[in-house]
Write an enzyme that holds these catalytic residues in place. Sequence first.
Site, PDB file in Angstrom:
ATOM      1  CG  HIS A 159      -2.066  -0.685   1.170  1.00 41.10           C
ATOM      2  ND1 HIS A 159      -2.208  -1.997   1.598  1.00 41.10           N
ATOM      3  CD2 HIS A 159      -3.289  -0.583   0.710  1.00 41.10           C
ATOM      4  CE1 HIS A 159      -3.350  -2.666   1.158  1.00 41.10           C
ATOM      5  NE2 HIS A 159      -4.158  -1.759   0.748  1.00 41.10           N
ATOM      6  CE  LYS A 163      -3.954  -0.664   4.858  1.00 44.89           C
ATOM      7  NZ  LYS A 163      -5.257  -0.139   5.398  1.00 44.89           N
TER       8      LYS A 163
END
Length: 273
Positions: A159, A163
């Site tokens: 990600h 995040k």
Amino acid sequence: MADTDIRVAIVGAGGRMGRQLIQAIYQLDGVALGAALERSGSSLIGADAGELAGIGHNGVTVCDDLTSIVDDFDILIDFTRPEGTLTHLEICRQNGKAIVIGTTGFDEAGKQAIKQASADIPIVFAANFSVGVNLVLKLLEKAAKVMGEYSDIEIIEAHHRHKVDAPSGTALAMGESIAHALGRDLKACAVYAREGYTGERDPKSIGFATIRAGDIVGEHTAMFADIGERVEITHKASSRMTFANGAVKAALWLSGKNSGLFDMKDVLNLDLL
């Protein structure tokens, strides 16, 4: 807004996901933006939600008090942080409002609070609202039943740099799907980090590896590796709109239900596969 439209409130309306949720609402029939919320102190308070989302003025003003707008929506969509989501959940429960929860990173107490609230209101709670990801979860159950007992199972996820939780909720959901199919407890068999001298791999373990870099929207791979061959099931998201569209469709599906805890497998009828 038509009289029959389901009115949806978006929490975190000024964020990347919030703006795309607003865009998704305006692309689907039967649903309308009823309210938009941002955290207290945000510079976006008082702004027009439509203008923030790039769809033009729509007359919905961003506010910071959910209790003041409970009459303006039927269903709340929340993709924020666990502590904020639980506060919003309780307000929804007290006012008989349905909620779609895409927030990840809940501890066991938070998950239990969601389950308890579902006795009073309808809730869709999912780690990922992508149709493709939820299809992958179903495929993993089938793959685990065929290959899981004799394969080494590893889950790799990537990600963007912003995040804050790891592994991702989707990676954990993949692990849960596999573990459930094999009759294992993920808490007991998950391995979240390897460093130094680890010894041989436990054949019953499910390993997780996490990457955080750049602007990766979301990539997940589950690997079933045997001697001489391996099967990999991968999902790659290129736009957050896939999650936004799924969440709004979940809100439409939730409309009219009185109570209960559901996930995207229910919304998509995947148990029929």
